[in-house]
Design an enzyme around this catalytic site. Structure first.
Site, PDB file in Angstrom:
ATOM      1  N   HIS A  85      -3.897  -5.066   0.099  1.00  0.00           N
ATOM      2  CA  HIS A  85      -3.420  -5.590   1.383  1.00  0.00           C
ATOM      3  C   HIS A  85      -3.518  -7.110   1.369  1.00  0.00           C
ATOM      4  O   HIS A  85      -4.585  -7.675   1.647  1.00  0.00           O
ATOM      5  CB  HIS A  85      -4.268  -5.028   2.534  1.00  0.00           C
ATOM      6  N   GLU A 138      -2.416  -9.152   3.466  1.00  0.00           N
ATOM      7  CA  GLU A 138      -2.673  -9.638   4.827  1.00  0.00           C
ATOM      8  C   GLU A 138      -4.146  -9.584   5.194  1.00  0.00           C
ATOM      9  O   GLU A 138      -4.572 -10.160   6.202  1.00  0.00           O
ATOM     10  CB  GLU A 138      -1.843  -8.841   5.835  1.00  0.00           C
ATOM     11  N   CYS A 146       0.838  -1.209   0.000  1.00  0.00           N
ATOM     12  CA  CYS A 146       0.000   0.000   0.000  1.00  0.00           C
ATOM     13  C   CYS A 146       0.875   1.264   0.000  1.00  0.00           C
ATOM     14  O   CYS A 146       1.573   1.522  -0.966  1.00  0.00           O
ATOM     15  CB  CYS A 146      -0.985  -0.040   1.166  1.00  0.00           C
TER      16      CYS A 146
END
Length: 207
Positions: free
Chosen positions: A175, A177, A77
């Site tokens: 993202h 994650e 990001c």
């Protein structure tokens, strides 16, 4: 494997650590140059505002350290955006790893762009994105323009870079994650990378 997560005051660190834990790894949050230099993999995260983030990098000397790294580095990001030449956010000069600029979405669309977008590989041979194509989670108001280092794209008002790669540096706008099993696969692919030799052509990364 030693994984260093660069600590420069940008948010969203815990979710990255938790994602690594789910894969069976530990990520060390650090700003210590020796720990970063000795790591097998380096993650450069970021949630926040570009100009203040860059100021923190400069205050700690990390702006000079990061471009010298030779092991695989993953910018996420804002981390990816700061690896570019320039971002319109705060009129901020980036680290110049990726030869592209970061611009703001126009008011023709809702900003920030938030939600799940399908990513498309520019090169089907890319190992980094192998088995990790599909819907990823995005939260951002600025995007990196497509360039010769773009390895995956997506669309929101316009096509833009969802992932970038140059030598040992990788960057994703989304993202991983927070992107479920597909995001975890991409993180695993990154962790599986071997050190790369500097050359002008992208390595074969994702399947």
């Amino acid at each position: 494997m030693k994984i260093a997560i660069i600590d420069y005051g940008a948010g969203n660190i815990k979710s990255i650590q938790f994602a690594l834990n789910r894969l069976g790894y530990e990520g060390v949050l650090t700003k210590n140059p020796n720990e970063i230099l000795s790591a097998d993999k380096v993650i450069f995260p970021g949630v926040g505002e570009a100009s203040s983030a860059m100021k923190k990098l400069k205050n700690s000397g990390l702006d000079e350290l990061i471009p010298t790294l030779t092991q695989p580095v993953l910018g996420i990001c804002l981390g990816m955006q700061l690896l570019c030449n320039h971002t319109e956010e705060g009129n901020t000069k980036g680290l110049g790893i990726f030869d592209t600029n970061v611009i703001r979405f126009s008011n023709e669309v809702k900003v920030p762009h938030m939600g799940w977008n399908d990513i498309k590989m520019a090169d089907e041979k890319q190992f980094f994105c192998r088995e990790a194509t599909g819907f990823m989670y995005f939260v951002h108001s600025f995007y990196a323009e497509i360039c010769h280092e773009t390895i995956a794209t997506t669309h929101y008002l316009t096509d833009f870079s969802a992932a970038l790669q140059k030598n040992n540096f990788y960057g994703v706008q989304f993202h991983p994650e927070k992107s479920g099993l597909v995001g975890e696969k991409l993180l695993q692919n990154f962790l599986n990378l071997k050190p790369v030799t500097h050359n002008p052509q992208p390595e074969n990364l994702i399947k």
